[in-house]
Enzyme design. Structure first.
Site, PDB file in Angstrom:
ATOM      1  N   LEU A  38     -16.469  -3.335  -7.702  1.00  0.00           N
ATOM      2  CA  LEU A  38     -15.790  -3.795  -6.504  1.00  0.00           C
ATOM      3  C   LEU A  38     -14.484  -3.414  -6.369  1.00  0.00           C
ATOM      4  CD1 LEU A  38     -17.685  -7.287  -6.364  1.00  0.00           C
ATOM      5  CD2 LEU A  38     -18.483  -5.171  -5.182  1.00  0.00           C
ATOM      6  N   THR A  41     -11.006   1.703  -3.247  1.00  0.00           N
ATOM      7  CA  THR A  41     -10.079   2.604  -3.773  1.00  0.00           C
ATOM      8  C   THR A  41      -8.699   1.968  -4.341  1.00  0.00           C
ATOM      9  OG1 THR A  41     -10.511   4.056  -1.533  1.00  0.00           O
ATOM     10  CG2 THR A  41      -8.347   4.448  -2.928  1.00  0.00           C
ATOM     11  N   LYS A  51       0.026   1.470 -10.263  1.00  0.00           N
ATOM     12  CA  LYS A  51       0.996   0.525 -10.679  1.00  0.00           C
ATOM     13  C   LYS A  51       1.204   0.383 -12.214  1.00  0.00           C
ATOM     14  CE  LYS A  51       1.785   1.119  -7.220  1.00  0.00           C
ATOM     15  NZ  LYS A  51       1.071   1.972  -5.887  1.00  0.00           N
ATOM     16  N   GLY A 268      -1.965  13.264   2.095  1.00  0.00           N
ATOM     17  CA  GLY A 268      -2.429  12.539   3.031  1.00  0.00           C
ATOM     18  C   GLY A 268      -4.027  11.836   2.752  1.00  0.00           C
ATOM     19  N   HIS A 441      21.977 -17.974  -7.378  1.00  0.00           N
ATOM     20  CA  HIS A 441      22.801 -17.030  -8.045  1.00  0.00           C
ATOM     21  C   HIS A 441      22.640 -17.133  -9.406  1.00  0.00           C
ATOM     22  CE1 HIS A 441      26.160 -14.537  -8.985  1.00  0.00           C
ATOM     23  NE2 HIS A 441      26.689 -15.597  -9.890  1.00  0.00           N
TER      24      HIS A 441
HETATM   25  P1  FAD Z   1     -11.178   1.370   0.307  1.00  0.00           P
HETATM   26  O1  FAD Z   1     -10.296   0.500  -0.557  1.00  0.00           O
HETATM   27  O2  FAD Z   1     -11.066   2.576   0.693  1.00  0.00           O
HETATM   28  O3  FAD Z   1     -12.418   0.837   0.220  1.00  0.00           O
HETATM   29  C1  FAD Z   1     -13.770   1.117   0.862  1.00  0.00           C
HETATM   30  C2  FAD Z   1     -14.772   1.213  -0.120  1.00  0.00           C
HETATM   31  O4  FAD Z   1     -16.034   1.276   0.843  1.00  0.00           O
HETATM   32  C3  FAD Z   1     -15.071   1.875  -1.168  1.00  0.00           C
HETATM   33  O5  FAD Z   1     -14.963   1.224  -2.570  1.00  0.00           O
HETATM   34  C4  FAD Z   1     -16.231   2.972  -0.773  1.00  0.00           C
HETATM   35  O6  FAD Z   1     -16.960   3.190  -2.083  1.00  0.00           O
HETATM   36  C5  FAD Z   1     -17.057   1.917   0.148  1.00  0.00           C
HETATM   37  N1  FAD Z   1     -17.944   2.519   0.983  1.00  0.00           N
HETATM   38  C6  FAD Z   1     -17.502   3.489   2.104  1.00  0.00           C
HETATM   39  N2  FAD Z   1     -18.795   3.974   2.659  1.00  0.00           N
HETATM   40  C7  FAD Z   1     -19.812   3.213   2.154  1.00  0.00           C
HETATM   41  C8  FAD Z   1     -20.917   3.141   2.623  1.00  0.00           C
HETATM   42  N3  FAD Z   1     -21.639   3.800   3.671  1.00  0.00           N
HETATM   43  N4  FAD Z   1     -21.773   2.244   1.819  1.00  0.00           N
HETATM   44  C9  FAD Z   1     -21.239   1.289   0.712  1.00  0.00           C
HETATM   45  N5  FAD Z   1     -20.084   1.627   0.482  1.00  0.00           N
HETATM   46  C10 FAD Z   1     -19.280   2.272   1.036  1.00  0.00           C
HETATM   47  N6  FAD Z   1      -1.854   0.744  -0.509  1.00  0.00           N
HETATM   48  C11 FAD Z   1      -0.819  -0.209  -0.825  1.00  0.00           C
HETATM   49  O7  FAD Z   1      -0.897  -1.121   0.133  1.00  0.00           O
HETATM   50  N7  FAD Z   1      -0.074  -0.376  -1.914  1.00  0.00           N
HETATM   51  C12 FAD Z   1      -0.316   0.700  -2.868  1.00  0.00           C
HETATM   52  O8  FAD Z   1       0.483   0.508  -3.900  1.00  0.00           O
HETATM   53  C13 FAD Z   1      -1.184   1.687  -2.730  1.00  0.00           C
HETATM   54  N8  FAD Z   1      -1.287   2.690  -3.698  1.00  0.00           N
HETATM   55  C14 FAD Z   1      -2.334   3.386  -3.604  1.00  0.00           C
HETATM   56  C15 FAD Z   1      -2.394   4.473  -4.601  1.00  0.00           C
HETATM   57  C16 FAD Z   1      -3.282   5.474  -4.379  1.00  0.00           C
HETATM   58  C17 FAD Z   1      -3.119   6.605  -5.481  1.00  0.00           C
HETATM   59  C18 FAD Z   1      -4.127   5.628  -3.236  1.00  0.00           C
HETATM   60  C19 FAD Z   1      -4.990   6.877  -3.328  1.00  0.00           C
HETATM   61  C20 FAD Z   1      -4.004   4.689  -2.289  1.00  0.00           C
HETATM   62  C21 FAD Z   1      -2.901   3.774  -2.493  1.00  0.00           C
HETATM   63  N9  FAD Z   1      -3.046   2.725  -1.635  1.00  0.00           N
HETATM   64  C22 FAD Z   1      -1.989   1.664  -1.644  1.00  0.00           C
HETATM   65  C23 FAD Z   1      -3.714   2.607  -0.332  1.00  0.00           C
HETATM   66  C24 FAD Z   1      -4.992   1.594  -0.439  1.00  0.00           C
HETATM   67  O9  FAD Z   1      -5.588   1.845  -1.584  1.00  0.00           O
HETATM   68  C25 FAD Z   1      -5.868   1.490   0.880  1.00  0.00           C
HETATM   69  O10 FAD Z   1      -5.018   1.525   1.955  1.00  0.00           O
HETATM   70  C26 FAD Z   1      -6.648   0.405   0.730  1.00  0.00           C
HETATM   71  O11 FAD Z   1      -7.658   0.724  -0.430  1.00  0.00           O
HETATM   72  C27 FAD Z   1      -7.547   0.486   2.006  1.00  0.00           C
HETATM   73  O12 FAD Z   1      -8.771  -0.436   1.752  1.00  0.00           O
HETATM   74  P2  FAD Z   1     -10.292  -0.543   2.691  1.00  0.00           P
HETATM   75  O13 FAD Z   1     -10.782  -1.736   2.281  1.00  0.00           O
HETATM   76  O14 FAD Z   1      -9.957  -0.244   4.002  1.00  0.00           O
HETATM   77  O15 FAD Z   1     -10.834   0.688   1.933  1.00  0.00           O
HETATM   78  P1  NAI Z   2       1.538  10.731   2.999  1.00  0.00           P
HETATM   79  O1  NAI Z   2       1.051  10.623   4.450  1.00  0.00           O
HETATM   80  O2  NAI Z   2       2.335   9.497   2.392  1.00  0.00           O
HETATM   81  O3  NAI Z   2       2.267  11.895   2.564  1.00  0.00           O
HETATM   82  C1  NAI Z   2       1.896  13.107   2.717  1.00  0.00           C
HETATM   83  C2  NAI Z   2       2.935  14.211   2.542  1.00  0.00           C
HETATM   84  O4  NAI Z   2       2.539  15.514   2.499  1.00  0.00           O
HETATM   85  C3  NAI Z   2       3.838  14.165   3.841  1.00  0.00           C
HETATM   86  O5  NAI Z   2       5.415  14.160   3.490  1.00  0.00           O
HETATM   87  C4  NAI Z   2       3.668  15.498   4.494  1.00  0.00           C
HETATM   88  O6  NAI Z   2       4.726  16.016   5.306  1.00  0.00           O
HETATM   89  C5  NAI Z   2       3.419  16.440   3.292  1.00  0.00           C
HETATM   90  N1  NAI Z   2       2.494  17.749   3.348  1.00  0.00           N
HETATM   91  C6  NAI Z   2       1.401  17.629   4.520  1.00  0.00           C
HETATM   92  N2  NAI Z   2       1.018  18.906   4.621  1.00  0.00           N
HETATM   93  C7  NAI Z   2       1.515  19.666   3.710  1.00  0.00           C
HETATM   94  C8  NAI Z   2       1.654  21.055   3.379  1.00  0.00           C
HETATM   95  N3  NAI Z   2       0.613  21.700   3.669  1.00  0.00           N
HETATM   96  N4  NAI Z   2       2.437  21.321   2.076  1.00  0.00           N
HETATM   97  C9  NAI Z   2       3.483  20.510   1.835  1.00  0.00           C
HETATM   98  N5  NAI Z   2       3.424  19.149   2.179  1.00  0.00           N
HETATM   99  C10 NAI Z   2       2.568  18.692   2.945  1.00  0.00           C
HETATM  100  O7  NAI Z   2       0.313  10.925   1.990  1.00  0.00           O
HETATM  101  P2  NAI Z   2      -0.099  10.511   0.562  1.00  0.00           P
HETATM  102  O8  NAI Z   2       1.060  10.450  -0.247  1.00  0.00           O
HETATM  103  O9  NAI Z   2      -1.248  11.431   0.206  1.00  0.00           O
HETATM  104  O10 NAI Z   2      -0.662   9.234   0.799  1.00  0.00           O
HETATM  105  C11 NAI Z   2      -1.907   8.672   1.265  1.00  0.00           C
HETATM  106  C12 NAI Z   2      -1.900   7.102   1.793  1.00  0.00           C
HETATM  107  O11 NAI Z   2      -2.132   6.410   0.626  1.00  0.00           O
HETATM  108  C13 NAI Z   2      -0.656   7.077   2.565  1.00  0.00           C
HETATM  109  O12 NAI Z   2      -0.982   6.759   4.019  1.00  0.00           O
HETATM  110  C14 NAI Z   2      -0.220   5.487   2.012  1.00  0.00           C
HETATM  111  O13 NAI Z   2      -0.073   4.493   2.877  1.00  0.00           O
HETATM  112  C15 NAI Z   2      -1.307   5.465   1.085  1.00  0.00           C
HETATM  113  N6  NAI Z   2      -0.553   5.151  -0.350  1.00  0.00           N
HETATM  114  C16 NAI Z   2       0.225   3.769  -0.582  1.00  0.00           C
HETATM  115  C17 NAI Z   2       0.846   3.488  -1.574  1.00  0.00           C
HETATM  116  C18 NAI Z   2       1.875   2.484  -1.368  1.00  0.00           C
HETATM  117  O14 NAI Z   2       1.936   1.675  -0.355  1.00  0.00           O
HETATM  118  N7  NAI Z   2       3.109   2.180  -2.292  1.00  0.00           N
HETATM  119  C19 NAI Z   2       0.853   4.283  -2.772  1.00  0.00           C
HETATM  120  C20 NAI Z   2       0.055   5.505  -2.535  1.00  0.00           C
HETATM  121  C21 NAI Z   2      -0.518   5.575  -1.644  1.00  0.00           C
END
Ligand code: FAD
Ligand code: NAI
Length: 462
Positions: A38, A41, A51, A268, A441
């Site tokens: 569970l 992502t 983290k 993205g 503080h």
């Molecule tokens: P998800 O977390 O993507 O969950 C969807 C789930 O649905 C998945 O487990 C998938 O297997 C399941 N699923 C899909 N289709 C089906 C189906 N048909 N049947 C059964 N199961 C299915 N966000 C933050 O706020 N802070 C962060 O620090 C942060 N760090 C991130 C770091 C990375 C490397 C990445 C990739 C993302 C990060 N994010 C962060 C973004 C965050 O992970 C997502 O915004 C968040 O997980 C979205 O939640 P969700 O419930 O919409 O979808």
């Molecule tokens: P992002 O949308 O944050 O950044 C993608 C970057 O790639 C942009 O700066 C864009 O201009 C650049 N880009 C696009 N096409 C390109 C190309 N052809 N060549 C070079 N650069 C290019 O997407 P990212 O970092 O992949 O994260 C995906 C999602 O995951 C985000 O929407 C974010 O909200 C979520 N996330 C959140 C975190 C957090 O809250 N701390 C941590 C990690 C992910």
């Protein structure tokens, strides 16, 4: 065949939080999840593992650079990569098991497998079709592909592969200077990898306040990250152990190649809705492949809701969670609330970067007259004591009413401090309200108060 009040598809932060709230509101609830564990992502391959790696490598950096200054001497730590990855895996397991516990506690049924919606009111998992009065789609997102780049998750990786590399690479090219690129890029830079970030635009972290963007880039450069800005990646050619990244500079169309041991694609993510059967059902989608919803997270099909990364808005775990709680409330006949103007964004680099609300650029675009209150962490005693004097708090307030419109923080614990601003903004506070609130503080929070004071008669320690 049991009839459920709600079946949720996806157990990420959107889905599992919706499930808990549905159960708390007395609804018979099940969650379908295709992954083995569970948490979606976020818990498995996103927020939580990244983290853990940020924490481990920050601790390493602290030991290498700050311990001796404090009189803490001895052998400086070396990296046991296997152990660092096991630590990360244990953190994941602790968190995903935690959700399992919460499911049991709240009597939520976990249906293992991939779900689809053959008709409104039905969810199919394997060969079984379950009846549900309401369905919430919380299927999340997946990595957006880039033409010319083929992921093998070993040499050319997404964030998922980057969190489990076989060894620490000598050279890494990160495509995209967004959140993932900067967070994971800084992890590897701290581990000694030569990291080059190639970004299409001229600024890092698109959408953030311009001054913050410049400062973040400058700080990360100082930490050793290299940046190639305004460059469109053309393709990546990879062997089993190496890759060549070809990019074209937008200003003069000149092409260049960078060699790397690992390439991280971080340009993205896009909504994941494959296999749900949405087209056959006639569920309306946006042009960007997101599920269209109204103000109550309803799709155009009665009884089907959608939340999280699969719908419009920032792809953030806390946004998905809030929508999960709100959709559950709506299904239970109550009011669901998400204030999209007050959703904080945090980048967990060192120092952290956090922001909420309007930026200077967005206010100018809207023609809103605003004032700026800014305070540097150099004037904060606590920050200086822990080698964290870099960065600032910047408050943007309405010039006439003094209402706080946006807050941007680079500095120690910025991801925590930002919530003071969120609460203030949720209550419609003025900068003066914040400035008149006594702050303990010595705390980092005093920098937030000082920035609020700077919107009025002036900060004290500036
Ligand atoms: P998800 O977390 O993507 O969950 C969807 C789930 O649905 C998945 O487990 C998938 O297997 C399941 N699923 C899909 N289709 C089906 C189906 N048909 N049947 C059964 N199961 C299915 N966000 C933050 O706020 N802070 C962060 O620090 C942060 N760090 C991130 C770091 C990375 C490397 C990445 C990739 C993302 C990060 N994010 C962060 C973004 C965050 O992970 C997502 O915004 C968040 O997980 C979205 O939640 P969700 O419930 O919409 O979808
Ligand atoms: P992002 O949308 O944050 O950044 C993608 C970057 O790639 C942009 O700066 C864009 O201009 C650049 N880009 C696009 N096409 C390109 C190309 N052809 N060549 C070079 N650069 C290019 O997407 P990212 O970092 O992949 O994260 C995906 C999602 O995951 C985000 O929407 C974010 O909200 C979520 N996330 C959140 C975190 C957090 O809250 N701390 C941590 C990690 C992910």
């Amino acid at each position: 065949m049991a009839t459920y009040d709600v079946i949720i598809i996806g157990a990420g932060p959107g889905g599992y939080v919706a499930a808990i709230r549905c159960a708390q509101l007395g609804l018979k609830t099940a969650v379908v999840e295709g992954r083995e564990t569970l948490g979606g992502t976020c818990l498995n391959v996103g927020c939580i593992p990244s983290k853990a790696m940020l924490h481990a490598t920050h601790s390493l950096h602290d030991a290498q650079h700050n311990f001796a200054k404090m009189g803490l001497k001895g052998k400086s730590p070396s990296v046991d990569w296997k152990q660092m990855l096991s630590y990360k895996d244990e953190v994941i397991e602790g968190n995903t098991k935690g959700i399992e516990f919460l499911f049991k506690k709240n009597k939520i049924e976990w249906m293992k497998g991939w779900g689809s919606i053959p008709a409104a009111g039905q969810v199919k998992v394997g060969d079984e079709v379950h009846e549900a009065k309401n369905i919430i789609i919380a299927s999340g997102s997946e990595v957006a592909q880039l033409p010319g780049v083929t992921l093998d998750e070993k040499v050319v990786v997404s964030s998922t592969g980057a969190l489990e590399l076989a060894k620490i690479p000598k050279r890494m090219v990160v495509i995209g200077a967004g959140v993932i690129g900067l967070e994971l890029g800084s992890v590897y830079a701290r581990l000694g990898t030569d990291v080059t970030v190639v970004e299409f635009l001229d600024k890092v972290t698109p959408g953030m306040d311009g001054e913050v963007q410049k400062t973040v880039q400058r700080m990360l450069k100082k930490q050793g990250l290299k940046f190639v800005m305004g460059a469109a990646v053309q393709n990546v050619e990879a062997t089993k152990t190496k890759a060549k990244v070809t990019y074209k500079l937008r200003k003069n169309d000149s092409e260049a190649v960078i060699d790397a041991d690992v390439v991280l694609l971080a340009t993205g993510r896009k909504p994941f809705t494959d296999g749900l059967g949405l087209a056959d059902l006639g569920v309306e989608m946006t042009e960007r492949g997101q599920i269209k919803t109204d103000g109550n997270w309803r799709t155009n099909i009665a009884g089907i809701y959608a939340i999280g990364d699969a719908i419009e808005g920032p792809m953030l775990a806390h946004k998905a969670e809030d929508e999960g709680m709100a959709a559950a409330s709506v299904i239970a006949g109550k009011v669901g609330h998400v204030n999209y103007n007050v959703i904080p964004g945090v980048i967990y680099t060192t120092p952290e970067v956090a922001s909420v609300g309007e930026t200077e650029e967005s206010l100018k675009e809207q023609g809103v007259a605003y004032k700026v209150g800014k305070f540097s962490f150099m004037g904060n005693g606590r920050a200086k004591a822990v080698f964290a004097g870099e960065g600032f708090v910047k408050i943007l307030a309405d010039k006439t009413t003094d209402r706080i419109l946006g807050v941007h923080i680079i500095g120690p614990a910025a991801g925590e401090l930002i919530h003071e601003a969120c609460v203030a903004m949720e209550f419609g506070a003025s900068a003066e309200d914040l400035a008149m609130t006594c702050h303990a503080h010595p705390t980092f929070s005093e920098a937030v108060r000082e920035a609020a004071l700077a919107c009025g008669d002036g900060a004290i320690h500036a």
